[in-house]
Design a protein around this motif. Structure first.
Motif, PDB file in Angstrom:
ATOM      1  N   ASN A 574       7.901  -0.826   6.000  1.00  0.00           N
ATOM      2  CA  ASN A 574       7.142   0.224   5.337  1.00  0.00           C
ATOM      3  C   ASN A 574       7.771   0.599   3.996  1.00  0.00           C
ATOM      4  OD1 ASN A 574       5.091   2.040   5.063  1.00  0.00           O
ATOM      5  ND2 ASN A 574       5.839   3.497   6.591  1.00  0.00           N
ATOM      6  N   HIS A 575       6.964   1.187   3.128  1.00  0.00           N
ATOM      7  CA  HIS A 575       7.383   1.731   1.834  1.00  0.00           C
ATOM      8  C   HIS A 575       7.835   0.667   0.836  1.00  0.00           C
ATOM      9  CE1 HIS A 575       7.012   5.476   3.926  1.00  0.00           C
ATOM     10  NE2 HIS A 575       8.065   5.259   4.682  1.00  0.00           N
ATOM     11  N   ARG A 576       7.711  -0.595   1.181  1.00  0.00           N
ATOM     12  CA  ARG A 576       8.081  -1.635   0.229  1.00  0.00           C
ATOM     13  C   ARG A 576       6.868  -2.121  -0.568  1.00  0.00           C
ATOM     14  NH1 ARG A 576      12.342  -5.705   3.414  1.00  0.00           N
ATOM     15  NH2 ARG A 576      13.855  -4.083   3.993  1.00  0.00           N
ATOM     16  N   PHE A 577       5.676  -1.911   0.008  1.00  0.00           N
ATOM     17  CA  PHE A 577       4.486  -2.495  -0.598  1.00  0.00           C
ATOM     18  C   PHE A 577       3.344  -1.485  -0.631  1.00  0.00           C
ATOM     19  CE2 PHE A 577       6.757  -5.656   1.984  1.00  0.00           C
ATOM     20  CZ  PHE A 577       7.290  -6.414   0.954  1.00  0.00           C
ATOM     21  N   ALA A 578       2.379  -1.805  -1.478  1.00  0.00           N
ATOM     22  CA  ALA A 578       1.138  -1.029  -1.542  1.00  0.00           C
ATOM     23  C   ALA A 578      -0.021  -2.011  -1.446  1.00  0.00           C
ATOM     24  CB  ALA A 578       1.071  -0.235  -2.836  1.00  0.00           C
ATOM     25  N   GLU A 579      -1.168  -1.496  -1.029  1.00  0.00           N
ATOM     26  CA  GLU A 579      -2.338  -2.346  -0.842  1.00  0.00           C
ATOM     27  C   GLU A 579      -3.571  -1.690  -1.437  1.00  0.00           C
ATOM     28  OE1 GLU A 579      -4.148  -1.945   3.377  1.00  0.00           O
ATOM     29  OE2 GLU A 579      -1.984  -1.563   3.626  1.00  0.00           O
ATOM     30  N   PRO A 580      -4.601  -2.479  -1.756  1.00  0.00           N
ATOM     31  CA  PRO A 580      -5.830  -1.897  -2.313  1.00  0.00           C
ATOM     32  C   PRO A 580      -6.477  -0.944  -1.325  1.00  0.00           C
ATOM     33  CG  PRO A 580      -5.767  -4.279  -2.648  1.00  0.00           C
ATOM     34  CD  PRO A 580      -4.652  -3.945  -1.708  1.00  0.00           C
ATOM     35  N   SER A 581      -7.290  -0.039  -1.839  1.00  0.00           N
ATOM     36  CA  SER A 581      -7.939   0.967  -0.991  1.00  0.00           C
ATOM     37  C   SER A 581      -9.093   0.390  -0.185  1.00  0.00           C
ATOM     38  CB  SER A 581      -8.444   2.125  -1.854  1.00  0.00           C
ATOM     39  OG  SER A 581      -9.363   1.654  -2.842  1.00  0.00           O
ATOM     40  N   VAL A 582      -9.621  -0.763  -0.595  1.00  0.00           N
ATOM     41  CA  VAL A 582     -10.742  -1.398   0.098  1.00  0.00           C
ATOM     42  C   VAL A 582     -10.247  -2.667   0.790  1.00  0.00           C
ATOM     43  CG1 VAL A 582     -13.005  -2.483  -0.157  1.00  0.00           C
ATOM     44  CG2 VAL A 582     -12.388  -0.489  -1.565  1.00  0.00           C
ATOM     45  N   MET A 583     -10.511  -2.755   2.082  1.00  0.00           N
ATOM     46  CA  MET A 583     -10.144  -3.961   2.814  1.00  0.00           C
ATOM     47  C   MET A 583     -11.268  -4.974   2.743  1.00  0.00           C
ATOM     48  SD  MET A 583      -8.054  -3.014   6.275  1.00  0.00           S
ATOM     49  CE  MET A 583      -7.918  -4.763   6.617  1.00  0.00           C
ATOM     50  N   PRO A 584     -10.935  -6.266   2.666  1.00  0.00           N
ATOM     51  CA  PRO A 584     -11.975  -7.294   2.673  1.00  0.00           C
ATOM     52  C   PRO A 584     -12.547  -7.478   4.075  1.00  0.00           C
ATOM     53  CG  PRO A 584      -9.818  -8.324   2.678  1.00  0.00           C
ATOM     54  CD  PRO A 584      -9.589  -6.841   2.554  1.00  0.00           C
ATOM     55  N   LEU A 585     -13.600  -8.256   4.163  1.00  0.00           N
ATOM     56  CA  LEU A 585     -14.257  -8.486   5.445  1.00  0.00           C
ATOM     57  C   LEU A 585     -13.725  -9.731   6.153  1.00  0.00           C
ATOM     58  CD1 LEU A 585     -17.954  -7.742   4.415  1.00  0.00           C
ATOM     59  CD2 LEU A 585     -16.385  -6.236   5.652  1.00  0.00           C
ATOM     60  N   TYR A 586     -13.531 -10.803   5.404  1.00  0.00           N
ATOM     61  CA  TYR A 586     -13.206 -12.108   5.997  1.00  0.00           C
ATOM     62  C   TYR A 586     -11.879 -12.593   5.420  1.00  0.00           C
ATOM     63  CZ  TYR A 586     -18.264 -11.628   6.479  1.00  0.00           C
ATOM     64  OH  TYR A 586     -19.516 -11.151   6.737  1.00  0.00           O
ATOM     65  N   TYR A 587     -10.849 -12.627   6.236  1.00  0.00           N
ATOM     66  CA  TYR A 587      -9.538 -12.946   5.675  1.00  0.00           C
ATOM     67  C   TYR A 587      -8.563 -13.336   6.774  1.00  0.00           C
ATOM     68  CZ  TYR A 587      -8.149  -8.410   7.542  1.00  0.00           C
ATOM     69  OH  TYR A 587      -7.880  -7.367   8.397  1.00  0.00           O
ATOM     70  N   GLN A 588      -7.493 -13.996   6.356  1.00  0.00           N
ATOM     71  CA  GLN A 588      -6.305 -14.169   7.167  1.00  0.00           C
ATOM     72  C   GLN A 588      -5.228 -13.274   6.569  1.00  0.00           C
ATOM     73  OE1 GLN A 588      -6.084 -15.907  10.024  1.00  0.00           O
ATOM     74  NE2 GLN A 588      -8.253 -16.435   9.798  1.00  0.00           N
ATOM     75  N   PRO A 589      -4.397 -12.619   7.380  1.00  0.00           N
ATOM     76  CA  PRO A 589      -3.467 -11.617   6.860  1.00  0.00           C
ATOM     77  C   PRO A 589      -2.567 -12.125   5.744  1.00  0.00           C
ATOM     78  CG  PRO A 589      -3.528 -11.525   9.250  1.00  0.00           C
ATOM     79  CD  PRO A 589      -4.322 -12.728   8.856  1.00  0.00           C
ATOM     80  N   GLU A 590      -1.996 -13.302   5.912  1.00  0.00           N
ATOM     81  CA  GLU A 590      -1.059 -13.786   4.908  1.00  0.00           C
ATOM     82  C   GLU A 590      -1.748 -13.966   3.561  1.00  0.00           C
ATOM     83  OE1 GLU A 590       2.232 -17.333   4.217  1.00  0.00           O
ATOM     84  OE2 GLU A 590       0.819 -17.466   5.863  1.00  0.00           O
ATOM     85  N   ASN A 591      -2.936 -14.554   3.580  1.00  0.00           N
ATOM     86  CA  ASN A 591      -3.671 -14.773   2.341  1.00  0.00           C
ATOM     87  C   ASN A 591      -4.002 -13.445   1.659  1.00  0.00           C
ATOM     88  OD1 ASN A 591      -6.811 -14.896   1.306  1.00  0.00           O
ATOM     89  ND2 ASN A 591      -5.574 -16.589   0.538  1.00  0.00           N
ATOM     90  N   TRP A 592      -4.461 -12.479   2.438  1.00  0.00           N
ATOM     91  CA  TRP A 592      -4.816 -11.171   1.890  1.00  0.00           C
ATOM     92  C   TRP A 592      -3.606 -10.478   1.286  1.00  0.00           C
ATOM     93  CZ3 TRP A 592      -4.346  -6.212   4.952  1.00  0.00           C
ATOM     94  CH2 TRP A 592      -4.830  -5.119   4.223  1.00  0.00           C
ATOM     95  N   ILE A 593      -2.498 -10.486   1.997  1.00  0.00           N
ATOM     96  CA  ILE A 593      -1.299  -9.788   1.532  1.00  0.00           C
ATOM     97  C   ILE A 593      -0.725 -10.460   0.298  1.00  0.00           C
ATOM     98  CG2 ILE A 593       1.092  -9.256   2.155  1.00  0.00           C
ATOM     99  CD1 ILE A 593       0.025  -8.749   5.036  1.00  0.00           C
ATOM    100  N   LEU A 594      -0.580 -11.773   0.326  1.00  0.00           N
ATOM    101  CA  LEU A 594       0.007 -12.474  -0.813  1.00  0.00           C
ATOM    102  C   LEU A 594      -0.857 -12.355  -2.067  1.00  0.00           C
ATOM    103  CD1 LEU A 594       1.432 -15.804   0.652  1.00  0.00           C
ATOM    104  CD2 LEU A 594       2.618 -13.665   0.171  1.00  0.00           C
ATOM    105  N   SER A 595      -2.166 -12.327  -1.884  1.00  0.00           N
ATOM    106  CA  SER A 595      -3.043 -12.377  -3.051  1.00  0.00           C
ATOM    107  C   SER A 595      -3.417 -11.006  -3.607  1.00  0.00           C
ATOM    108  CB  SER A 595      -4.318 -13.155  -2.722  1.00  0.00           C
ATOM    109  OG  SER A 595      -5.080 -12.506  -1.720  1.00  0.00           O
TER     110      SER A 595
END
Length: 604
Positions: A574-595
C-alpha cells in the motif's frame, strides 16, 4: 481470442474505406481525434518503479527473441518492448485503434487491408518504422525458423506487399472479417534486428540474445539471466503523446522477478522484495496472505471484479497416446474426479466449475442443439457421434446428492471394461496385459494437493498415476514434441474467439511440433466448424459456430475440466502506487497495473 483487434463492417457498395479504428460486429466507442481512453489518467506523473512476479509458470528465461520455439523469453517482453500496427483497449474487447499505423483501408471484397504507417513511429535506434520493416517482420514470423504458432494464426494471410515507403498491403487468401485485425495484431520489429557488421542477417532462430530493435515504450535494462529483468522507460518514446498511449506506461522502471518456489515467493513478497503478486490458489489466498502487515493496511488484499470471458482450465489428455484414443476411457477419467469435495475441502467454495470451452455466455452449448447449430452439424453427421444429436451436451460429473463418487466410479469401471480395460493381476490392464499408467506433467508443486485425491480415486479403478514435477524449460521441451500423458493447462477466455482456435484444435496443427494443439485433436468436423468460426460475418453466425464446436469437443471428453474464479486476486504494498479513478471492464491485473498505474509521489 481475437487479440483485442476488431473489424468494422462498412457498406459493401463502397469501393474501399479507411478509418482510425475497427470494431467487429459493433460500434467504435472513441471518435477520430479522441484525447485518451477513459480508464487512464492522462496527467499521471512519470517516474518511480514497480517490481512484480509474472503470473506465469516460467522458472527462468534465456533469450530476447519471443518469436522462436527454443528457449524462454522474459515475461512482458512482448507488451513492453514490441508494438503492433493496431492496439486494443481494456473497455472494448473487440475494438482496435491505430498505433504504428495511423489508419487502415480495407478493400470492398475484404481480400486485402492496407496500412499507412505513422510518420512519427520510430524504433529504439532512431530509425523510422517503414513498410520494409512490416514486410520483413511478417516474412520472418512465417518462416520455419519462427515458432509454428505464427504460421497457424497468420496462415490465411497470403502475403505482404510494400506499396510505398510508409504504406503496406496485406493480401488474404479469402474474405474473412478477422484477417485485417490479425494483420493489425502482428508484432513489428526492425529489418535490421540480427544483422551483422557485414550487413548479413542471422537466421531468425539464431537471434537469441541480440537486443531487440523495436518501438515499444520500454527498452531492456539490467538483466540477471533466468532470475530477473528490468525494463527501462524510453524518455524519447515516439508515441508518448499519442491518444492510445496517453496516461499509459508511467513507471520509469519495471522489474520482473522469477521464483522457483511458491513459499519463497510469498516470503519475499512479505519482506518487500517485490510490490505486487496475483494469487491463483484459493487456499493460499485464505490462509497465507494474512497477518499483521495485512491487518495494518501496509499490505493490501483485493479481489478485482471484471467482465472477462471465463478461462478454460483442466487436465488435458494427450489423445496421441493409445490409452486415450477411446472416448469411453476419457469419460472414465472425468468420472474419477470429485470436484465438489475439493471445492468444499480445499478451495473454500471459492470456485465455479468449468463446463465448456468458451465460457458460460453466448458461445456455450446447452441442452440439445438448436436450429442454428443443426444447420452446421447436419452436413457433418458422418464425422460426429450419433448421441450428439439426441442427448444434451455433457456436463461435468457431479457428486452432490443424489449423486456420489461411488456411483461415478462404478460407471467409470463399466466404461473402462467396455473399452477393453479390466482389473486383474493387481492393476487395470488391456487385452495385451499392459497396465494402465498415467503421468501428470507439471512444472510447479502447487497442484500436488489437488492432484493427490484425484490420483487416489484413479487408484480405486486400478490406474497407476504419477505426478512428474520438472523445470519449466524441460516441461516446455516435452510439450513441444507432445511427450506427455496429461498436463495442466489454462486457456484465457475470449469474448470473440477466432483464428487462435485453429492452432488449438485443427487437424493440421496436431502434428506440428510446438503447436498449441495440446490435446491432439484431429477431427474433420472440428476442422469444418473452425472454418465457420473464422469466416463468420455476424455475431449470431459466430455464436452458432462456437456453440457447435463446443458441443463437438465436449462429446469427445478430451479434458477433465477444472474451475475458475469470477474475480482476480491481487496483493500489493500500500501507499506505493496510485491508480486511475475508472476501472476498465476487460483486463488481466498485471497488464492493467503495468500500463495505467503510477508511482505515488512522496508525501502524497
Amino acid at each position: 481470442m481475437r487479440l483485442f483487434w476488431t473489424f468494422l463492417l462498412f457498406s459493401a457498395c463502397l469501393p474501399a474505406w479507411a478509418a482510425h479504428a475497427y470494431a467487429l460486429f459493433g460500434d467504435i466507442k472513441y471518435p477520430p481525434g479522441f484525447s485518451h481512453f477513459e480508464y487512464v489518467n492522462p496527467n499521471a506523473p512519470k517516474g518511480g518503479e514497480i517490481t512484480l512476479v509474472p503470473p506465469l509458470r516460467i522458472t527462468n528465461f534465456d533469450k530476447y527473441n519471443p518469436f522462436t520455439l527454443k528457449g524462454n523469453a522474459p515475461p512482458d517482453l512482448g507488451e513492453l518492448v514490441f508494438e503492433t500496427l493496431l492496439t486494443g483497449n481494456l473497455d472494448e474487447p473487440t475494438t482496435a485503434y491505430g498505433l504504428l499505423a495511423e489508419d487502415i483501408e480495407v478493400a470492398a471484397d475484404q481480400r486485402s487491408a492496407t496500412f499507412r504507417l505513422n510518420p512519427k513511429a520510430r524504433f529504439h535506434n532512431g530509425d523510422a518504422v517503414l513498410a520494409v520493416d512490416v514486410k520483413s517482420s511478417f516474412d520472418r514470423l512465417m518462416s520455419k525458423q519462427a515458432a509454428p504458432a505464427y504460421r497457424s494464426v497468420f496462415g490465411e494471410i497470403q502475403g505482404v506487399t510494400i506499396v510505398s515507403q510508409r504504406t503496406v498491403r496485406f493480401d488474404f487468401k479469402r474474405a474473412n472479417a478477422e484477417l485485417p485485425l490479425l494483420a493489425g495484431s502482428m508484432p513489428v520489429f526492425s529489418h535490421k534486428w540480427g544483422m551483422g557488421k557485414d550487413g548479413k542477417l542471422k537466421p531468425f532462430d539464431q537471434i537469441v540474445t541480440d537486443m531487440p530493435i523495436a518501438s515499444g515504450p520500454y527498452r531492456i535494462g539490467r538483466v540477471n539471466f533466468g532470475k530477473d529483468i528490468t525494463y527501462e522507460r524510453d524518455p524519447k518514446y515516439w508515441a508518448r503523446d499519442l491518444n492510445v498511449r496517453k496516461g499509459h506506461y508511467n513507471f520509469d522502471r519495471i522489474t520482473e522477478k522469477v521464483y522457483q518456489d511458491d513459499t519463497a515467493k510469498l516470503e519475499a513478497f512479505k519482506a518487500g522484495e517485490f510490490d505486487m503478486v496475483q494469487v491463483f490458489s484459493a487456499r493460499e489466498w485464505a490462509r497465507r496472505y494474512i497477518g499483521a502487515k495485512f491487518d495494518s493496511g501496509e499490505l493490501v488484499r483485493r479481489e478485482l471484479k471484471h467482465h472477462n470471458a471465463s478461462d478454460f482450465q483442466g487436465y488435458f489428455l494427450n489423445t496421441r497416446r493409445a490409452k486415450f484414443k477411446d472416448a469411453r476411457v476419457r469419460r472414465a477419467m472425468n468420472l474419477a474426479m470429485d470436484y465438489e469435495w475439493m471445492n468444499r475441502q480445499l478451495f473454500f467454495n471459492a470456485y465455479t466449475r468449468v463446463k465448456g470451452y468458451f465460457g458460460d455466455g453466448d458461445f456455450e452449448a446447452r441442452d440439445l442443439p438448436g436450429p442454428d447449430e443443426l444447420a452446421l452439424l447436419e452436413p457433418l453427421r458422418k464425422h460426429l457421434r450419433p448421441e450428439l444429436f439426441t442427448q444434451p451436451v455433457p456436463l461435468p460429473p457431479n457428486t452432490n446428492p443424489p449423486g456420489s463418487l461411488r456411483a461415478n466410479l462404478r460407471e467409470a469401471r463399466r466404461l473402462l471394461a467396455e473399452a477393453g480395460w479390466t482389473y486383474r493381476d493387481g492393476a487395470l490392464r488391456n487385452a495385451k496385459g499392459e497396465a494402465f499408467e498415467v503421468e501428470f506433467l507439471e512444472s510447479t508443486s502447487s497442484m500436488a494437493r489437488v492432484l493427490t485425491p484425484y490420483m487416489q480415486n484413479l487408484a480405486k479403478l486400478g490406474i497407476t498415476a504419477r505426478y512428474k514435477m520438472t523445470d519449466f524449460a524441460v516441461l516446455q521441451k516435452r510439450m513441444d514434441v507432445f511427450d506427455y500423458d496429461i498436463t495442466i493447462n489454462r486457456l484465457l477466455g475470449s469474448l470473440a474467439p477466432g483464428n487462435e482456435l485453429v492452432d488449438r484444435f485443427s487437424s493440421k496443427s496436431a502434428d506440428i511440433e510446438g503447436s498449441n494443439n495440446i490435446l491432439g485433436v484431429k477431427n474433420p468436423a472440428v476442422d469444418a466448424l473452425l472454418d465457420k468460426v473464422i469466416s463468420a460475418h455476424s455475431r449470431p453466425e459466430l455464436a452458432a459456430a462456437l456453440k457447435a464446436l463446443d458441443r463437438v469437443l465436449r462429446f469427445e471428453h478430451l479434458t477433465v475440466t477444472h474451475w475458475y474464479s469470477p474475480t482476480h486476486r491481487v496483493a500489493y504494498w500500500n501507499h506505493r502506487f496510485a491508480e486511475p479513478s475508472v476501472m476498465p471492464l476487460y483486463y488481466q491485473p498485471e497488464n492493467w497495473i503495468l500500463s495505467t498505474w503510477w508511482a505515488r509521489q512522496p508525501g502524497k
